[in-house]
Design an enzyme around this catalytic site. Structure first.
Site, mmCIF file in Angstrom:
data_model
loop_
_atom_site.group_PDB
_atom_site.id
_atom_site.type_symbol
_atom_site.label_atom_id
_atom_site.label_comp_id
_atom_site.label_asym_id
_atom_site.label_seq_id
_atom_site.Cartn_x
_atom_site.Cartn_y
_atom_site.Cartn_z
ATOM 1 N N LYS A 127 -16.630 24.326 11.967
ATOM 2 C CA LYS A 127 -17.261 25.561 12.428
ATOM 3 C C LYS A 127 -17.797 25.410 13.854
ATOM 4 C CE LYS A 127 -20.588 29.022 11.085
ATOM 5 N NZ LYS A 127 -21.666 29.414 10.169
ATOM 6 N N GLY A 222 -24.070 18.067 0.544
ATOM 7 C CA GLY A 222 -25.243 18.762 1.106
ATOM 8 C C GLY A 222 -25.929 17.930 2.171
ATOM 9 N N ILE A 252 -25.920 23.032 13.272
ATOM 10 C CA ILE A 252 -25.262 23.254 14.567
ATOM 11 C C ILE A 252 -24.988 24.738 14.815
ATOM 12 C CG2 ILE A 252 -22.830 22.944 13.851
ATOM 13 C CD1 ILE A 252 -22.777 21.067 16.538
ATOM 14 N N LYS A 396 -23.651 32.925 10.888
ATOM 15 C CA LYS A 396 -22.963 32.693 9.608
ATOM 16 C C LYS A 396 -21.779 33.643 9.434
ATOM 17 C CE LYS A 396 -26.125 29.722 8.146
ATOM 18 N NZ LYS A 396 -25.809 28.290 8.215
#
EC number: 2.7.7.9
Length: 508
Positions: A127, A222, A252, A396
């Site tokens: 991402k 996680g 990040i 997101k």
């Protein structure tokens, strides 16, 4: 008659359901141990030690998972944190900065959580490599911020990326482009744990490979895994040896998580002389954040409580903006010496998050995870700092991306700040429909990013495109029903408008 059946009948004859459960649990642990040994036996020699550490870590987590029953918090014990345990950022800032800010900065290491893929935004690969502003990626902006710090204060603040097996290879390839930047960049990998079958609770993986049919058999457990992985990588000891004292950890994809000199100074020069081992930045909840983890007082310690830990009967109370006013931004400042001490004492206690997934073939699995902030209760003299909302700017979705690409923000040395031309400091509420979910579709639908300086609320649904130099103000709702298409013409100014139906603009 097998030993298992004998044990079973013995337990049942003693009429003890708990003994019965204990027998089942021991049998299950034994089965898992055997499966893990089979998997480890397939590891090539150069990966053996690393794989063994991962699988040992998983076994410890699995053991705890079998021991725990019901919600991990007793709701009756949850209290609001004492006044002085969550400090307003203004109070921290009012202390000012010392003359020797460079020597304070030289004791800091910046760690970014870089384990996630861009799949939820329709992108392949890490991402952090998605372009978010003027062709700059999350990683570019992070490097620019730290390079700016190092040049401005003549310091040597390193950047550390915690990768996962999903992101490591692609990230390392791209790091070469920063060779000439004034930032030392290190990486380490979080663990690789086996997913377990929801029914049998046995690992899905048959060997250590994670390609082919084994691709979905593994997962990164996680970001709570940071403590063990950072310690195991050797970097923790390296930095302590170099005189570093604190890590600043953040996601990040949170573009607001920049190094804050006032918080750093508060840690390095505590006003009461008592060193603080853990700071969690929290910020005020809005209705969009009701599911975020909140800081509470629990058995005399600050404790992060996540929605998954809350008994069903109390979920509405947990979501209440009036009772629990703040939530965790996951911007954390943690003492390196404390991490080393607690890791060596095996004393970092984090609740287990049970995350159910369905694999592509339809198999139901669970993955056991932990969250980095949950460890706050294991550290001494922990503190929450209530920071401005601007320090929480996560990307997101493409709705978030639209905000950070727009003229609401200006970019300076890798940091985004709200434009001075915006009259009120709140961020507009933006909801883009499913036609915009993937980054490439989103980019195709905007010829240029609209002017949003005076926007309060934008909802877009259906097949909608935006021409160049569109301006959006107040509340704008654009809905193209199924089969319809709406083209917002170049130069259009929409102020407090609802647009629906069909609007096509074709070149003549």
């Amino acid at each position: 008659m097998s030993r298992f059946v004998q044990d079973l009948s013995k337990a049942m004859s003693q009429d003890g359901a708990s003994q019965f459960q204990e027998v089942i649990r021991q049998e299950l642990e034994l089965s898992v141990k055997k499966e893990l040994e089979k998997i480890l036996a397939t590891a090539p020699s150069h990966e053996f030690e690393h794989t063994k550490k991962d699988l040992d870590g998983f076994r410890k987590l699995f053991h705890r998972f079998l021991q725990e029953k019901g919600p991990s918090v007793d709701w009756g014990k949850i209290q609001r944190p004492p006044e002085d345990s969550i400090q307003p950022y203004e109070k921290i800032k009012a202390r000012g900065l010392p003359d020797n800010i460079s020597s304070v900065l030289n004791k800091l290491v910046v760690v970014k959580l870089n384990g996630g893929l861009g799949t939820s935004m329709g992108c392949k690969g890490p991402k952090s490599l998605i372009g978010v502003r003027n062709e700059n990626t999350f990683l570019d902006l992070t490097v620019q911020q730290i390079e700016h710090l190092n040049k401005t204060y003549n310091t040597d603040v390193p950047l550390v990326l915690m990768n996962s097996f999903n992101t490591d290879e692609d990230t390392k390839k791209i790091l070469q482009k920063y060779n000439h930047c004034r930032v030392k960049i290190y990486t380490f990998n979080q663990s690789r744990y086996p997913r377990i079958n929801k029914e049998s609770l046995l690992p899905v993986a048959k060997d250590v490979s994670y390609s082919g049919e084994n691709t979905e058999a593994w997962y990164p457990p996680g970001h709570g895994d940071i403590y063990a992985s950072f310690y195991n990588s050797g970097l923790l000891d390296t930095f302590i040896g170099e005189g570093k004292e604190y890590i600043f950890v953040s996601n990040i994809d949170n573009l607001g998580a920049t190094v804050d000199l006032y918080i750093l100074n508060h840690l390095m020069n505590p006003p009461n002389g008592k060193p603080c081992e853990f700071v969690m930045e929290v910020t005020n909840k809005t209705r969009a954040d009701v599911k975020g983890g909140t800081l509470t007082q629990y058995e005399g310690k600050l404790r992060l409580v996540e929605i998954a830990q809350v008994p069903k009967a109390h979920v509405d109370e947990f979501k209440s903006v009036s009772k629990f006013k703040i939530f965790n931004t996951n911007n954390l400042w943690i003492s390196l010496a404390a991490v080393k001490r607690l890791q060596e004492q095996n004393a970092i206690d984090m609740e287990i998050i049970v995350n159910p997934k369905t694999l592509d073939g339809g198999l139901n699995v669970i993955q056991l995870e932990t969250a980095v902030g949950a460890a706050i209760k294991s550290f001494e003299n922990s503190l929450g700092i209530n920071v401005p909302r601007s320090r929480f700017l996560p990307v997101k979705t493409t709705s978030d991306l639209l905000l950070v690409m727009s003229n609401l923000y200006s970019l300076n040395a890798g940091s985004l700040t709200m434009s001075e031309k915006r009259e009120f400091p709140t961020v507009p509420l933006v909801k883009l429909g499913s036609s915009f979910t993937k980054v490439q579709d989103y980019l195709r639908r905007f010829e240029s990013i609209p002017d949003m300086l005076e926007l309060d609320h934008l909802t877009v649904s259906g097949d909608v495109t935006f021409g160049k130099n569109v301006s959006l103000k107040g509340t704008v709702i654009i809905i193209a029903n199924h089969g319809d298409r709406i083209d917002i013409p170049p130069g259009a100014v929409l102020e407090n408008k609802i647009v629906s139906g069909n609007l096509r603009i074709l070149d003549h």
